[in-house]
Design a protein around this motif. Structure first.
Motif, PDB file in Angstrom:
ATOM      1  N   PHE A   1       5.487   3.668  -8.632  1.00 53.48           N
ATOM      2  CA  PHE A   1       4.546   4.857  -8.401  1.00 53.48           C
ATOM      3  C   PHE A   1       3.335   4.528  -7.824  1.00 53.48           C
ATOM      4  O   PHE A   1       3.039   3.259  -7.982  1.00 53.48           O
ATOM      5  N   CYS A   2       2.611   5.561  -7.438  1.00 52.69           N
ATOM      6  CA  CYS A   2       1.450   5.077  -7.047  1.00 52.69           C
ATOM      7  C   CYS A   2       0.390   5.783  -7.913  1.00 52.69           C
ATOM      8  O   CYS A   2       0.550   7.110  -8.220  1.00 52.69           O
ATOM      9  N   PRO A   3      -0.400   4.860  -8.574  1.00 52.32           N
ATOM     10  CA  PRO A   3      -1.307   5.357  -9.587  1.00 52.32           C
ATOM     11  C   PRO A   3      -2.601   6.288  -9.201  1.00 52.32           C
ATOM     12  O   PRO A   3      -3.096   6.926  -9.998  1.00 52.32           O
ATOM     13  N   ASN A   4      -2.700   6.424  -7.829  1.00 50.26           N
ATOM     14  CA  ASN A   4      -3.651   7.304  -7.356  1.00 50.26           C
ATOM     15  C   ASN A   4      -3.281   8.747  -6.951  1.00 50.26           C
ATOM     16  O   ASN A   4      -3.937   9.556  -7.356  1.00 50.26           O
ATOM     17  N   CYS A   5      -2.214   8.912  -6.445  1.00 50.10           N
ATOM     18  CA  CYS A   5      -1.679  10.196  -5.635  1.00 50.10           C
ATOM     19  C   CYS A   5      -0.526  10.596  -6.466  1.00 50.10           C
ATOM     20  O   CYS A   5      -0.274  11.767  -6.040  1.00 50.10           O
ATOM     21  N   GLN A   6      -0.169   9.995  -7.666  1.00 50.78           N
ATOM     22  CA  GLN A   6       0.770  10.956  -8.515  1.00 50.78           C
ATOM     23  C   GLN A   6       0.232  11.366  -9.834  1.00 50.78           C
ATOM     24  O   GLN A   6      -0.230  10.291 -10.275  1.00 50.78           O
TER      25      GLN A   6
ATOM     26  N   PRO B   1       0.851  -1.113  -0.088  1.00 46.83           N
ATOM     27  CA  PRO B   1      -0.026  -0.005   0.035  1.00 46.83           C
ATOM     28  C   PRO B   1       0.926   1.080   0.071  1.00 46.83           C
ATOM     29  O   PRO B   1       2.012   1.380   0.768  1.00 46.83           O
ATOM     30  N   CYS B   2       0.424   2.297  -0.875  1.00 50.01           N
ATOM     31  CA  CYS B   2       1.068   3.702  -0.751  1.00 50.01           C
ATOM     32  C   CYS B   2       0.851   4.115   0.650  1.00 50.01           C
ATOM     33  O   CYS B   2      -0.041   4.085   1.126  1.00 50.01           O
ATOM     34  N   PRO B   3       2.071   4.562   1.243  1.00 58.07           N
ATOM     35  CA  PRO B   3       2.167   5.350   2.445  1.00 58.07           C
ATOM     36  C   PRO B   3       1.246   6.352   2.728  1.00 58.07           C
ATOM     37  O   PRO B   3       0.665   6.709   3.668  1.00 58.07           O
ATOM     38  N   ARG B   4       0.797   7.125   1.571  1.00 57.03           N
ATOM     39  CA  ARG B   4      -0.059   8.187   1.443  1.00 57.03           C
ATOM     40  C   ARG B   4      -1.534   7.748   1.450  1.00 57.03           C
ATOM     41  O   ARG B   4      -2.329   8.354   1.957  1.00 57.03           O
ATOM     42  N   CYS B   5      -1.925   7.012   0.513  1.00 57.99           N
ATOM     43  CA  CYS B   5      -3.483   6.668   0.168  1.00 57.99           C
ATOM     44  C   CYS B   5      -3.829   5.414   0.295  1.00 57.99           C
ATOM     45  O   CYS B   5      -5.108   4.932  -0.045  1.00 57.99           O
ATOM     46  N   LYS B   6      -2.752   4.332   0.481  1.00 63.15           N
ATOM     47  CA  LYS B   6      -2.898   3.078   0.599  1.00 63.15           C
ATOM     48  C   LYS B   6      -3.250   2.225  -0.702  1.00 63.15           C
ATOM     49  O   LYS B   6      -3.700   1.027  -0.662  1.00 63.15           O
TER      50      LYS B   6
HETATM   51 ZN   LIG Z   1      -1.005   6.871  -3.177  1.00 66.81          ZN
END
Ligand SMILES: [Zn+2]
Length: 270
Positions: free
Chosen positions: A264-269, A244-249
């Motif tokens: 990369f995080c596909p949600n928060c980048q 899980p992304c440390p910022r948005c999971k």
């Molecule tokens: Zn994220």
């Protein structure tokens, strides 16, 4: 992995423990690791030189020797330098041994065998290693958002690849580029020229933070004296694909950009 924080730690250790000392001999165990001059000259020229200074340019360590000479060392992916007692048997990954005064050796090690060294007068060395084409140093206080904006303006390439181009910016390796883009919330496939002023501001701050944190923790490898660094290769997203992304999971994704694994995080980048 030897990226700029790891190289910087070895450099600082060299300044502390090797500058001021004399090279009493050299042995090349892996001939391919000396780019120039020819091996017999390499050893003969080094004999009796005093180490006057050590500096860094991108991932090159540049050791100034007496007699107007520079010894350049590049760790490539996994190389390092180690200071050990001269009577310690060389480990298998030893490429080059520099004998120093006070019965110590400075040894160039690399488990993959890719690390390289070269020796020449400053102007010749700079020309042959193309040091003049390197971009601004990300760790220098002069690296500002204006410098980053100027370097990315008119660059048509994909942002991640442009950031790894040492002619654009000297200082980011694959790991630190991924971590910087995640910290800044910017997608690695963006066009380098498309960043807004606010995004450039975030990216410049993220690059500086990632590099300085790596150095503050003394990198991810062992230092010149063999002490392990406290930084983690897998800090927030690098090689954490599926976690899980440390910022948005959202699960971290991995792709290939310019032949390099990119996390990369596909949600928060964006
Ligand atoms: Zn994220």
């Amino acid at each position: 992995m030897a990226e700029v924080p790891e190289v910087e730690i070895i450099l600082r250790d060299l300044c502390e423990a090797v500058v001021g000392r004399v090279i009493t001999g050299a042995e090349v165990l892996e001939p391919a690791s000396v780019l120039f001059p020819p091996i017999p000259e390499f050893a003969a020229i080094l004999h009796g030189r005093e180490v006057l200074d050590a500096n860094r340019r991108a991932k090159f360590i540049l050791v100034t020797l007496s007699g107007n000479l520079i010894l350049a060392v590049h760790f490539m992916l996994w190389g390092t330098l180690k200071l050990v007692p001269a009577n310690q048997p060389p480990v298998e990954e030893t490429l080059v041994i520099l004998h120093l005064d006070r019965a110590e050796d400075l040894r160039l090690l690399d488990k993959l065998g890719y690390a390289r060294t070269a020796l020449a007068e400053p102007e010749i060395l700079a020309e042959r290693l193309d040091l003049g084409s390197l971009g601004p140093e990300a760790l220098e206080p002069s690296f500002t958002v204006d410098i980053l904006a100027g370097q990315l303006r008119n660059r048509r390439g994909v942002l991640k690849s442009v950031l790894l181009n040492q002619r654009v910016l000297a200082g980011l390796g694959n790991r630190d580029a991924d971590e910087s883009l995640w910290l800044a919330g910017i997608a690695p496939r963006r066009s380098a020229a498309s960043l807004t002023g606010e995004e450039l501001f975030r990216l410049q701050a993220a690059i500086v933070q990632v590099l300085r944190e790596g150095i503050a923790l003394r990198g991810t490898q062992r230092d010149l004296f063999g002490r392990p660094g406290g930084a983690s290769h897998r800090r927030n997203i690098f090689e954490r694909n599926g976690e899980p992304c440390p910022r948005c999971k959202t699960p971290i994704a991995r792709t290939r950009i310019g032949g390099r694994n990119t996390h990369f995080c596909p949600n928060c980048q964006h």
